[in-house]
Write a protein that holds these residues in place. Structure first.
Motif, PDB file in Angstrom:
ATOM      1  N   ARG A  50     -86.716  13.492 -53.225  1.00  0.00           N
ATOM      2  CA  ARG A  50     -87.202  14.835 -52.927  1.00  0.00           C
ATOM      3  C   ARG A  50     -88.573  14.753 -52.282  1.00  0.00           C
ATOM      4  O   ARG A  50     -89.427  13.973 -52.727  1.00  0.00           O
ATOM      5  N   HIS A  51     -88.787  15.522 -51.226  1.00  0.00           N
ATOM      6  CA  HIS A  51     -90.096  15.599 -50.589  1.00  0.00           C
ATOM      7  C   HIS A  51     -90.332  17.018 -50.100  1.00  0.00           C
ATOM      8  O   HIS A  51     -89.454  17.885 -50.235  1.00  0.00           O
ATOM      9  N   ARG A  52     -91.479  17.262 -49.530  1.00  0.00           N
ATOM     10  CA  ARG A  52     -91.849  18.634 -49.158  1.00  0.00           C
ATOM     11  C   ARG A  52     -90.916  19.243 -48.124  1.00  0.00           C
ATOM     12  O   ARG A  52     -90.694  20.454 -48.110  1.00  0.00           O
ATOM     13  N   ASP A  53     -90.365  18.412 -47.243  1.00  0.00           N
ATOM     14  CA  ASP A  53     -89.514  18.923 -46.176  1.00  0.00           C
ATOM     15  C   ASP A  53     -88.050  19.035 -46.590  1.00  0.00           C
ATOM     16  O   ASP A  53     -87.212  19.425 -45.780  1.00  0.00           O
TER      17      ASP A  53
END
Length: 287
Positions: A50-53
């Motif tokens: 999971r990441h911000r984008d």
């Protein structure tokens, strides 16, 4: 490990998020999240990062996804193969196409197929050649439109068409009846990033031409817009060209260069009933 977990894995991977996946498979977003979390616990490794984008598959996730597609495909084939034994074609047909081929070559085939086999659901994906081949190899699509040659795939000829030079209206080469590829030497060239790229580069090599590649673009419409803006010249297939090119002209290319398209499947022996029916229908209507 359950089928619901595997369906959630595929949906999240294909649609890049839990909310979109939930809408697709009829589960709530928290339920999809729980299904992925429990699957990760069972296999003992994270499947997504999971990441911000958004999210992306891990290496473990990519491997699990390929197996999940295989499991669900075989599970779904139980029903459709039993129905096929009784003479009924059902299930899902996932077709991957090139944008230039969808309206010109595929749409009317899909319409005829749905008229003939109304119980088969159709899903259509569009992308460049690399996308289509990846979808076929990953099991996301069962049949696709590819540019030949297509090693590793079983192919059935679909269409062959000309490649043409594309020039701004008023260009010094636009007054010629045809354009030799050597005429393009030293002129800013807009090169496609799609499946025609190897054909163009091979034609240049055979003519001992070094193209001055100033820009690269994926879609045919983007290339035409860049040519119209005077950013360079290009070579594109005639298939899918709009009737009104605006401030752009095409000229036959010398030496003659063609692109051949085919319907492709990963393995003819492993095709499901809907794919076999689609290929049979194509064979019936092929010239």
């Amino acid at each position: 490990m359950t089928l619901a977990q595997l369906r959630a894995l595929i949906a999240v991977a294909d649609h890049g998020g839990f909310t979109a996946a939930a809408d697709l498979i009829g589960m709530s977003q928290p339920a999809v999240s729980r299904a992925i979390s429990s699957l990760e616990r069972e296999v003992g490794a994270p499947l997504f990062v999971r990441h911000r984008d958004g999210i992306a598959l891990t290496e473990a996730g990519r491997r699990a996804l390929a197996r999940a597609r295989e499991v669900l495909r075989n599970f779904d084939l139980i029903r459709v193969e039993v129905a096929a034994a009784a003479g009924e074609i059902t299930g899902m047909l996932r077709v991957a196409s090139l944008p230039s081929a969808t309206g010109t070559l595929i749409a009317h085939r899909l319409r005829a197929f749905t008229d003939r086999y109304p119980q088969v659901q159709i899903r259509l994906f569009e992308g460049v050649d690399d996308d289509v081949r990846a979808w076929l190899c990953q099991g996301a699509a069962e049949v696709g439109v590819v540019t030949l040659p297509a090693p590793g795939l079983h192919t059935v000829p679909l269409n062959t068409h000309e490649m043409v030079a594309v020039l701004p209206e008023g260009h010094c080469l636009a007054g010629q009846e045809s354009v030799h590829i050597t005429d393009l030497t030293g002129r800013p060239f807009i090169l496609t990033t799609a499946g025609c790229r190897p054909l163009i580069m091979n034609a240049a090599r055979e003519a001992d031409v070094q193209l001055d590649i100033a820009f690269e673009a994926g879609g045919q419409s983007a290339i035409l817009e860049m040519v119209a803006a005077g950013l360079g010249v290009s070579i594109v297939p005639t298939l899918g060209l709009p009737a009104d090119l605006g401030p752009v002209v095409t000229r036959p290319l010398e030496p003659r260069t063609t692109r051949s398209l085919a319907l492709a499947v990963p393995s003819l022996a492993n095709c499901g009933p809907a794919v076999r029916a689609f290929l049979d229908q194509h064979a019936e209507t092929a010239p």
